[in-house]
Design a protein around this motif. Structure first.
Motif, PDB file in Angstrom:
ATOM      1  N   THR A  55      76.465   2.242  63.705  1.00 48.18           N
ATOM      2  CA  THR A  55      77.827   2.266  64.234  1.00 48.18           C
ATOM      3  C   THR A  55      77.794   1.928  65.714  1.00 48.18           C
ATOM      4  N   HIS A  56      78.915   1.433  66.255  1.00 49.35           N
ATOM      5  CA  HIS A  56      78.946   1.335  67.716  1.00 49.35           C
ATOM      6  C   HIS A  56      79.870   2.416  68.280  1.00 49.35           C
ATOM      7  N   ASP A  57      80.306   3.324  67.355  1.00 50.87           N
ATOM      8  CA  ASP A  57      81.218   4.384  67.742  1.00 50.87           C
ATOM      9  C   ASP A  57      80.395   5.623  68.088  1.00 50.87           C
TER      10      ASP A  57
ATOM     11  N   ASP B  59      76.088   0.161  57.008  1.00 52.92           N
ATOM     12  CA  ASP B  59      76.359  -0.703  58.168  1.00 52.92           C
ATOM     13  C   ASP B  59      77.835  -0.626  58.518  1.00 52.92           C
ATOM     14  N   GLU B  60      78.191   0.159  59.503  1.00 56.71           N
ATOM     15  CA  GLU B  60      79.576   0.363  59.954  1.00 56.71           C
ATOM     16  C   GLU B  60      80.521   0.549  58.768  1.00 56.71           C
ATOM     17  N   PRO B  61      80.226   1.485  57.864  1.00 61.63           N
ATOM     18  CA  PRO B  61      81.001   1.550  56.623  1.00 61.63           C
ATOM     19  C   PRO B  61      82.447   1.980  56.819  1.00 61.63           C
TER      20      PRO B  61
ATOM     21  N   SER C  61      62.466 -11.801  65.700  1.00 62.73           N
ATOM     22  CA  SER C  61      62.874 -12.872  66.608  1.00 62.73           C
ATOM     23  C   SER C  61      63.616 -13.933  65.818  1.00 62.73           C
ATOM     24  N   PHE C  62      64.629 -14.490  66.450  1.00 64.59           N
ATOM     25  CA  PHE C  62      65.310 -15.674  65.915  1.00 64.59           C
ATOM     26  C   PHE C  62      64.998 -16.788  66.903  1.00 64.59           C
ATOM     27  N   GLY C  63      64.099 -17.688  66.560  1.00 61.88           N
ATOM     28  CA  GLY C  63      63.638 -18.688  67.532  1.00 61.88           C
ATOM     29  C   GLY C  63      62.927 -17.968  68.657  1.00 61.88           C
ATOM     30  N   THR C  64      63.368 -18.204  69.882  1.00 60.18           N
ATOM     31  CA  THR C  64      62.695 -17.548  71.016  1.00 60.18           C
ATOM     32  C   THR C  64      63.401 -16.245  71.403  1.00 60.18           C
ATOM     33  N   PHE C  65      64.495 -15.919  70.686  1.00 59.29           N
ATOM     34  CA  PHE C  65      65.274 -14.733  71.044  1.00 59.29           C
ATOM     35  C   PHE C  65      64.820 -13.510  70.238  1.00 59.29           C
ATOM     36  N   ASP C  66      64.459 -12.432  70.928  1.00 60.14           N
ATOM     37  CA  ASP C  66      64.037 -11.215  70.233  1.00 60.14           C
ATOM     38  C   ASP C  66      65.244 -10.302  70.022  1.00 60.14           C
ATOM     39  N   ALA C  67      65.714 -10.213  68.781  1.00 61.81           N
ATOM     40  CA  ALA C  67      66.883  -9.364  68.478  1.00 61.81           C
ATOM     41  C   ALA C  67      66.470  -7.896  68.393  1.00 61.81           C
ATOM     42  N   VAL C  68      65.233  -7.639  67.935  1.00 64.05           N
ATOM     43  CA  VAL C  68      64.673  -6.278  67.875  1.00 64.05           C
ATOM     44  C   VAL C  68      63.270  -6.362  68.467  1.00 64.05           C
TER      45      VAL C  68
ATOM     46  N   GLY D 291      74.735   1.637  69.619  1.00 62.46           N
ATOM     47  CA  GLY D 291      74.503   0.788  70.791  1.00 62.46           C
ATOM     48  C   GLY D 291      75.578  -0.282  70.840  1.00 62.46           C
ATOM     49  N   PRO D 292      75.686  -0.976  71.973  1.00 60.65           N
ATOM     50  CA  PRO D 292      76.754  -1.957  72.124  1.00 60.65           C
ATOM     51  C   PRO D 292      76.555  -3.170  71.202  1.00 60.65           C
ATOM     52  N   SER D 293      77.597  -3.958  71.080  1.00 61.40           N
ATOM     53  CA  SER D 293      77.561  -5.132  70.221  1.00 61.40           C
ATOM     54  C   SER D 293      76.378  -6.031  70.575  1.00 61.40           C
ATOM     55  N   GLY D 294      75.651  -6.474  69.553  1.00 59.69           N
ATOM     56  CA  GLY D 294      74.551  -7.413  69.776  1.00 59.69           C
ATOM     57  C   GLY D 294      73.228  -6.767  70.144  1.00 59.69           C
ATOM     58  N   CYS D 295      73.136  -5.426  70.086  1.00 61.80           N
ATOM     59  CA  CYS D 295      71.892  -4.764  70.525  1.00 61.80           C
ATOM     60  C   CYS D 295      70.832  -4.747  69.427  1.00 61.80           C
ATOM     61  N   GLY D 296      71.169  -5.218  68.223  1.00 58.21           N
ATOM     62  CA  GLY D 296      70.145  -5.322  67.171  1.00 58.21           C
ATOM     63  C   GLY D 296      70.258  -4.308  66.049  1.00 58.21           C
ATOM     64  N   LYS D 297      71.369  -3.571  65.983  1.00 64.01           N
ATOM     65  CA  LYS D 297      71.527  -2.522  64.967  1.00 64.01           C
ATOM     66  C   LYS D 297      71.489  -3.102  63.548  1.00 64.01           C
ATOM     67  N   SER D 298      72.325  -4.115  63.322  1.00 67.77           N
ATOM     68  CA  SER D 298      72.403  -4.678  61.967  1.00 67.77           C
ATOM     69  C   SER D 298      71.081  -5.332  61.590  1.00 67.77           C
ATOM     70  N   THR D 299      70.426  -5.953  62.555  1.00 68.07           N
ATOM     71  CA  THR D 299      69.140  -6.599  62.269  1.00 68.07           C
ATOM     72  C   THR D 299      68.120  -5.540  61.843  1.00 68.07           C
ATOM     73  N   MET D 300      68.117  -4.385  62.497  1.00 66.97           N
ATOM     74  CA  MET D 300      67.226  -3.279  62.109  1.00 66.97           C
ATOM     75  C   MET D 300      67.512  -2.854  60.672  1.00 66.97           C
TER      76      MET D 300
HETATM   77  N1  ATP Z   1      70.419 -15.095  61.876  1.00 65.59           N
HETATM   78  C1  ATP Z   1      70.461 -15.046  63.217  1.00 65.59           C
HETATM   79  N2  ATP Z   1      70.126 -16.101  63.968  1.00 65.59           N
HETATM   80  C2  ATP Z   1      70.134 -16.052  65.326  1.00 65.59           C
HETATM   81  N3  ATP Z   1      70.499 -14.948  66.036  1.00 65.59           N
HETATM   82  C3  ATP Z   1      70.852 -13.866  65.339  1.00 65.59           C
HETATM   83  C4  ATP Z   1      70.858 -13.834  63.909  1.00 65.59           C
HETATM   84  N4  ATP Z   1      71.251 -12.600  63.512  1.00 65.59           N
HETATM   85  C5  ATP Z   1      71.492 -11.899  64.642  1.00 65.59           C
HETATM   86  N5  ATP Z   1      71.245 -12.644  65.741  1.00 65.59           N
HETATM   87  C6  ATP Z   1      71.378 -12.203  67.143  1.00 65.59           C
HETATM   88  O1  ATP Z   1      70.607 -11.037  67.303  1.00 65.59           O
HETATM   89  C7  ATP Z   1      71.284 -10.104  68.144  1.00 65.59           C
HETATM   90  C8  ATP Z   1      71.429  -8.791  67.424  1.00 65.59           C
HETATM   91  O2  ATP Z   1      72.370  -8.943  66.369  1.00 65.59           O
HETATM   92  P1  ATP Z   1      72.838  -7.730  65.454  1.00 65.59           P
HETATM   93  O3  ATP Z   1      73.804  -8.259  64.460  1.00 65.59           O
HETATM   94  O4  ATP Z   1      71.655  -7.025  64.952  1.00 65.59           O
HETATM   95  O5  ATP Z   1      73.593  -6.817  66.529  1.00 65.59           O
HETATM   96  P2  ATP Z   1      74.489  -5.527  66.315  1.00 65.59           P
HETATM   97  O6  ATP Z   1      73.973  -4.518  67.266  1.00 65.59           O
HETATM   98  O7  ATP Z   1      74.520  -5.167  64.874  1.00 65.59           O
HETATM   99  O8  ATP Z   1      75.907  -6.037  66.800  1.00 65.59           O
HETATM  100  P3  ATP Z   1      77.401  -5.660  66.301  1.00 65.59           P
HETATM  101  O9  ATP Z   1      77.640  -4.233  66.704  1.00 65.59           O
HETATM  102  O10 ATP Z   1      78.245  -6.620  67.067  1.00 65.59           O
HETATM  103  O11 ATP Z   1      77.424  -5.871  64.819  1.00 65.59           O
HETATM  104  C9  ATP Z   1      72.603 -10.741  68.535  1.00 65.59           C
HETATM  105  O12 ATP Z   1      72.466 -11.317  69.809  1.00 65.59           O
HETATM  106  C10 ATP Z   1      72.803 -11.811  67.472  1.00 65.59           C
HETATM  107  O13 ATP Z   1      73.541 -12.882  67.975  1.00 65.59           O
END
Ligand code: ATP
Length: 353
Positions: free
Chosen positions: A195-197, A162-164, A10-17, A34-43
């Motif tokens: 990847t998002h491809d 990560d999207e190499p 979670s980032f604050g109240t937002f659950d990225a994963v 998965g689509p942009s912002g779905c949490g791939k990079s965070t994982m």
């Molecule tokens: N350090 C952070 N602080 C706050 N929110 C974050 C942070 N890092 C990521 N997020 C949010 O968490 C969500 C997931 O981000 P993430 O980068 O994991 O997505 P992604 O699937 O890799 O996207 P993309 O394909 O666009 O790279 C997004 O909504 C992003 O804005």
């Protein structure tokens, strides 16, 4: 084996994963898609040890390396992982061999052994002739090879990508996919690739996890996902081209398909989404009793067949057929719908039995 249990970030109240559970077998090539912002990079960042999970655990071969419930994670350098990003981040003041040797120096490998290992990985990536060049003297594709050589030089058991390939042109991407799989096999490592491809995902993966809004929609082999998508989202995300979804509703013994009544009985009790694979739809210039009229959008050859796409409002249908009349943009194309859909999904996207 990599075991991911109830992993949450979670980032604050937002659950990225959110509460991700996955088991990745040793030697697998797992693609997170998965689509942009779905949490791939965070994982991936949690797997690399760059982020501490908010809850849940990650373990490599039975050893816990991150524990969100206790708030600790083993440092990136200590966890036997290698990471390659979209931007190659090579050190500009070091030669190709200097870049590849650097992590071995940090790991205190003796000089003679380092020399042998650098030569070995440069050869594996086919860049031995570039050893003495600096990063600004080689192409983007070559720089990406150097970044991969640098990652695998210390023999990490887990390779993280990560999207190499996203900075490379289309032709080079296709070449590098093959190359990366060869490296993956040669090292015997377990790889996790973001990847998002979806084409990249389906062609490279031994296992795929489709993410949406921080959750795993489905985890399985590429074949499983195409054959048995568990949700409407997965159905429209995987496959080349992906499956079609048509909004349907019962109308006595007939069915409305996107508002058009067709004499097909799907035995529905309420609205649903019917999935048809592109190869099950037909196309014609004239209407038939079981066809839907859409505006012709495009036609392209695929592996000796023709892919025809039509649109109407929000709906987009794609058929892959052996032959088709010649359409031009603006023409009406009639898509014939078979009696039985490949799957039915409830309006909330869940697969219906
Ligand atoms: N350090 C952070 N602080 C706050 N929110 C974050 C942070 N890092 C990521 N997020 C949010 O968490 C969500 C997931 O981000 P993430 O980068 O994991 O997505 P992604 O699937 O890799 O996207 P993309 O394909 O666009 O790279 C997004 O909504 C992003 O804005």
């Amino acid at each position: 084996m990599i075991t991911i249990s109830n992993l949450t970030k979670s980032f604050g109240t937002f659950d990225a994963v959110k509460s991700v559970d996955i088991e990745v077998p040793q030697g697998a090539f797992l693609v997170l898609v998965g689509p942009s912002g779905c949490g791939k990079s965070t994982m991936l960042r949690m797997l690399a040890g760059l982020e501490t999970p908010t809850a849940g655990t990650i373990s490599f071969a039975g050893n816990t390396v991150s524990d969100g419930d206790r708030g600790w994670t083993i440092e990136p350098a200590e966890r036997n992982t290698g990471l390659v990003f979209q931007s190659y981040a090579l050190w500009p003041h070091m030669t190709v061999s200097g870049n590849v040797e650097w992590p071995l120096k940090v790991g205190k490998m003796p000089a003679a052994e380092r020399k042998t290992r650098v030569a070995e990985v440069l050869k594996l990536l086919g860049i031995e002739k570039l050893a003495a060049r600096y990063p600004n003297e080689i192409s983007g594709g070559q720089q990406q090879r150097v970044a991969i050589a640098r990652m695998i030089a210390p023999r990490p058991g887990i390779l993280l990508f990560d999207e190499p390939l996203s900075n490379l042109d289309a032709k080079l991407r296709v070449e590098m996919r093959t190359e990366l799989l060869r490296v993956h096999r040669a090292t015997g490592a377990t790889s996790i690739y973001v990847t998002h491809d979806q084409v990249e995902a389906m062609t490279m993966a031994s296992h795929v996890a489709v993410l949406k809004d921080g959750e795993v929609e489905q985890f399985g082999t590429p074949q499983d996902l195409v054959a048995e998508p568990r949700t409407a989202f997965v159905a429209t995300f995987v496959g080349t081209p992906p499956a079609n979804l048509i909004p349907v509703a019962p109308q006595g013994v007939a069915t409305t398909f996107d508002g058009n009544v067709l004499p097909i009985n799907l035995n529905l009790s309420g609205p649903a989404q019917a999935m048809y694979r592109p190869e099950t739809l037909g196309v014609s210039a004239e209407p038939t009793p079981k066809s839907l009229a859409l505006e012709f959008a495009e036609a392209s050859p695929v592996a000796g067949r023709i892919m025809i796409t039509g649109t109407k409002g929000d709906m987009r249908l794609t058929a892959v057929v052996d032959s088709a009349p010649k359409f031009t943009p603006g023409d009406t194309v009639h898509f014939t719908v078979p009696e039985t859909p490949d799957a039915l999904f409830a309006p909330n996207g869940e697969r219906m039995p």
